[in-house]
Design a protein around this motif. Structure first.
Motif, PDB file in Angstrom:
ATOM      1  N   ALA A 194     -36.973  -5.741  -9.680  1.00 49.39           N
ATOM      2  CA  ALA A 194     -37.128  -4.307  -9.459  1.00 49.39           C
ATOM      3  C   ALA A 194     -38.197  -3.677 -10.338  1.00 49.39           C
ATOM      4  O   ALA A 194     -38.371  -2.465 -10.331  1.00 49.39           O
ATOM      5  CB  ALA A 194     -35.791  -3.593  -9.694  1.00 49.39           C
ATOM      6  N   THR A 195     -38.941  -4.487 -11.087  1.00 52.24           N
ATOM      7  CA  THR A 195     -39.960  -3.928 -11.974  1.00 52.24           C
ATOM      8  C   THR A 195     -41.194  -3.481 -11.187  1.00 52.24           C
ATOM      9  O   THR A 195     -41.450  -3.946 -10.083  1.00 52.24           O
ATOM     10  CB  THR A 195     -40.402  -4.964 -13.020  1.00 52.24           C
ATOM     11  OG1 THR A 195     -40.919  -6.122 -12.337  1.00 52.24           O
ATOM     12  CG2 THR A 195     -39.233  -5.381 -13.895  1.00 52.24           C
ATOM     13  N   SER A 196     -41.948  -2.565 -11.774  1.00 54.90           N
ATOM     14  CA  SER A 196     -43.254  -2.216 -11.245  1.00 54.90           C
ATOM     15  C   SER A 196     -44.218  -2.029 -12.404  1.00 54.90           C
ATOM     16  O   SER A 196     -43.799  -1.768 -13.534  1.00 54.90           O
ATOM     17  CB  SER A 196     -43.201  -0.954 -10.379  1.00 54.90           C
ATOM     18  OG  SER A 196     -43.092   0.218 -11.150  1.00 54.90           O
ATOM     19  N   SER A 197     -45.498  -2.196 -12.132  1.00 59.39           N
ATOM     20  CA  SER A 197     -46.522  -2.100 -13.171  1.00 59.39           C
ATOM     21  C   SER A 197     -47.738  -1.367 -12.620  1.00 59.39           C
ATOM     22  O   SER A 197     -47.971  -1.346 -11.410  1.00 59.39           O
ATOM     23  CB  SER A 197     -46.948  -3.495 -13.650  1.00 59.39           C
ATOM     24  OG  SER A 197     -45.870  -4.198 -14.225  1.00 59.39           O
ATOM     25  N   SER A 206     -46.032  -1.492 -17.952  1.00 56.89           N
ATOM     26  CA  SER A 206     -44.791  -1.372 -17.193  1.00 56.89           C
ATOM     27  C   SER A 206     -44.593   0.056 -16.703  1.00 56.89           C
ATOM     28  O   SER A 206     -44.985   1.015 -17.365  1.00 56.89           O
ATOM     29  CB  SER A 206     -43.601  -1.786 -18.061  1.00 56.89           C
ATOM     30  OG  SER A 206     -43.693  -3.144 -18.409  1.00 56.89           O
ATOM     31  N   ASP A 207     -43.969   0.178 -15.525  1.00 55.47           N
ATOM     32  CA  ASP A 207     -43.752   1.488 -14.940  1.00 55.47           C
ATOM     33  C   ASP A 207     -42.309   1.607 -14.457  1.00 55.47           C
ATOM     34  O   ASP A 207     -41.469   0.769 -14.760  1.00 55.47           O
ATOM     35  CB  ASP A 207     -44.732   1.713 -13.786  1.00 55.47           C
ATOM     36  CG  ASP A 207     -45.213   3.149 -13.723  1.00 55.47           C
ATOM     37  OD1 ASP A 207     -44.404   4.052 -13.943  1.00 55.47           O
ATOM     38  OD2 ASP A 207     -46.412   3.362 -13.467  1.00 55.47           O
ATOM     39  N   ALA A 208     -42.019   2.641 -13.678  1.00 52.14           N
ATOM     40  CA  ALA A 208     -40.661   2.900 -13.197  1.00 52.14           C
ATOM     41  C   ALA A 208     -40.167   1.753 -12.322  1.00 52.14           C
ATOM     42  O   ALA A 208     -40.953   1.083 -11.639  1.00 52.14           O
ATOM     43  CB  ALA A 208     -40.647   4.192 -12.398  1.00 52.14           C
ATOM     44  N   THR A 209     -38.866   1.519 -12.343  1.00 54.49           N
ATOM     45  CA  THR A 209     -38.288   0.479 -11.497  1.00 54.49           C
ATOM     46  C   THR A 209     -38.131   1.001 -10.074  1.00 54.49           C
ATOM     47  O   THR A 209     -37.915   2.191  -9.836  1.00 54.49           O
ATOM     48  CB  THR A 209     -36.917   0.038 -12.032  1.00 54.49           C
ATOM     49  OG1 THR A 209     -36.050   1.179 -12.098  1.00 54.49           O
ATOM     50  CG2 THR A 209     -37.041  -0.566 -13.410  1.00 54.49           C
ATOM     51  N   ILE A 210     -38.254   0.084  -9.105  1.00 57.48           N
ATOM     52  CA  ILE A 210     -38.010   0.459  -7.719  1.00 57.48           C
ATOM     53  C   ILE A 210     -36.510   0.532  -7.483  1.00 57.48           C
ATOM     54  O   ILE A 210     -35.709  -0.019  -8.241  1.00 57.48           O
ATOM     55  CB  ILE A 210     -38.698  -0.517  -6.751  1.00 57.48           C
ATOM     56  CG1 ILE A 210     -38.200  -1.958  -6.955  1.00 57.48           C
ATOM     57  CG2 ILE A 210     -40.207  -0.457  -6.924  1.00 57.48           C
ATOM     58  CD1 ILE A 210     -38.825  -2.954  -5.970  1.00 57.48           C
ATOM     59  N   ASN A 211     -36.094   1.220  -6.433  1.00 59.67           N
ATOM     60  CA  ASN A 211     -34.673   1.438  -6.185  1.00 59.67           C
ATOM     61  C   ASN A 211     -33.980   0.204  -5.616  1.00 59.67           C
ATOM     62  O   ASN A 211     -32.804  -0.028  -5.908  1.00 59.67           O
ATOM     63  CB  ASN A 211     -34.499   2.618  -5.218  1.00 59.67           C
ATOM     64  CG  ASN A 211     -34.975   3.918  -5.818  1.00 59.67           C
ATOM     65  OD1 ASN A 211     -34.314   4.501  -6.662  1.00 59.67           O
ATOM     66  ND2 ASN A 211     -36.144   4.377  -5.390  1.00 59.67           N
TER      67      ASN A 211
END
Length: 277
Positions: A194-197, A206-211
Motif C-alpha cells: 500500500a506504499t506510494s512514493s 515516501s508518500d501517503a499510503t493507498i487505500n
C-alpha cells in the motif's frame, strides 16, 4: 461573490464524480500485460500475452485499428511502462517467454514503425514508466529469479542513465507522471503493498499510503501529484480506482470491468484501461 455589507469574499465549488464508460473493442481479444502509450483518445498498444506478441494496435477514442508495425522484441509486463504519445511513444524492459526472462530492450514508435533504441542499463520487467519519448523515466521492476529492483533510469532521447535509486526495492507497481514529477504506488513483494512514493526530478521520497493495497494495476497521470490508479491483482482489488492530489489517495468509481495487468495511460481526469487479465 463579494458581500459589500460584510466585506466578505465567498467562494463555492463542487467536485464531480468520475465514471468509466466502455470504449472500442480491441482487435486482438484477451490481451494482457501489453503497453499503451498516448491519451484516452489517441494511443498505441503493443506486445502482451498470450504469446508475447509483437502486434500493434492504434486507438482513436472510438475504434481500434490493426497497425502493420511490429515490435522488434515480443514481450509482456509493460502495462505501466508505456510513455509518450501515439506518434512518439516508447516501451522499455518487459518479460520474455524464455530465460533469461527479463528484457533490456527499448523501442520507439513514430506512428508507423517501431525502432530499437539504446537498451536500458538494468534488464527487468514490470517497470513504472513516466515522461515522454525524449524525456523519460523508468523505475523499479521485476528481476529474473523473482527479485525486485530499486533502480531508476532517465532517458534524454538518445541514452539511458542511472540516477538515484527508488526508496524501495519493489516490482509490479503502478506509476507514471513526468521525468521531473513522477509517482509509484502499490506493488510487490507484498501482494497487498500500500506504499506510494514521489519523484521530484532528483530523488524519491515516501508518500501517503493507498487505500487498497495491490500490485499489477495501471495508471493515468499528468504528474506525480495528479494521478489515477486502477485495477490490480487480487480479486477484491481488480476494479478499485483511486485518485491522488499530491496529498492523499481517494477511492473513486470502480472500473466497469474488473481486471489486472491492463495497459493504461492518460491523466487523472481522462484515462484509458485497455486489455487485462
Amino acid at each position: 461573490w463579494y458581500n459589500t455589507t460584510s466585506t466578505v469574499l465567498k467562494g463555492y465549488g463542487a467536485q464531480g464524480t468520475g465514471t468509466w464508460a466502455s470504449g472500442g473493442t480491441m482487435n486482438t481479444p484477451h490481451m494482457s500485460s501489453g503497453g499503451y502509450c498516448g491519451t484516452q483518445d489517441a494511443g498505441v498498444y503493443a506486445g502482451g500475452i498470450p504469446g508475447d506478441v509483437t502486434t500493434t494496435q492504434t486507438y482513436n477514442g472510438t475504434a481500434w485499428s490493426a497497425s502493420p508495425a511490429t515490435l522488434n522484441v515480443g514481450r509482456h509486463y509493460m502495462a505501466s511502462t508505456g510513455i509518450g504519445v501515439q506518434t512518439a511513444a516508447m516501451l522499455f524492459g518487459g518479460e520474455l517467454p524464455s530465460p533469461p526472462h527479463d528484457s533490456n530492450s527499448s523501442e520507439e514508435f513514430d506512428g508507423s514503425t517501431w525502432t530499437a533504441t539504446p537498451a536500458i542499463n538494468t534488464a527487468r520487467g514490470a517497470i513504472a514508466g513516466a515522461g515522454t519519448a525524449t524525456a523519460g523515466l523508468g523505475a523499479t521492476g521485476n528481476l529474473d529469479g523473482g527479485g525486485a529492483s530499486n533502480k531508476t533510469e532517465s532517458w534524454n532521447g538518445s541514452t539511458w542513465t542511472e540516477v538515484n535509486d527508488h526508496n524501495n526495492s519493489i516490482k509490479y507497481v503502478m506509476g507514471g507522471g513526468t521525468q521531473t514529477s513522477a509517482f509509484t504506488a502499490g506493488g510487490a513483494p507484498s501482494p497487498m503493498e500500500a506504499t506510494s512514493s514521489q519523484w521530484d526530478g532528483t530523488s524519491w521520497s515516501s508518500d501517503a499510503t493507498i487505500n487498497t493495497g495491490r500490485n499489477d494495476g495501471s495508471r493515468g497521470a499528468g504528474s506525480g501529484t495528479a494521478a489515477l490508479i486502477f485495477g490490480g491483482n487480487d480479486a477484491p482489488s481488480r476494479a478499485v480506482v483511486e485518485s491522488f492530489n499530491g496529498t492523499a489517495w481517494t477511492t473513486e468509481s470502480s472500473l466497469a470491468t474488473a481486471r489486472q495487468a491492463a495497459a493504461g495511460s492518460g491523466t487523472s481526469m481522462a484515462s484509458i484501461a485497455a486489455g487485462g487479465a
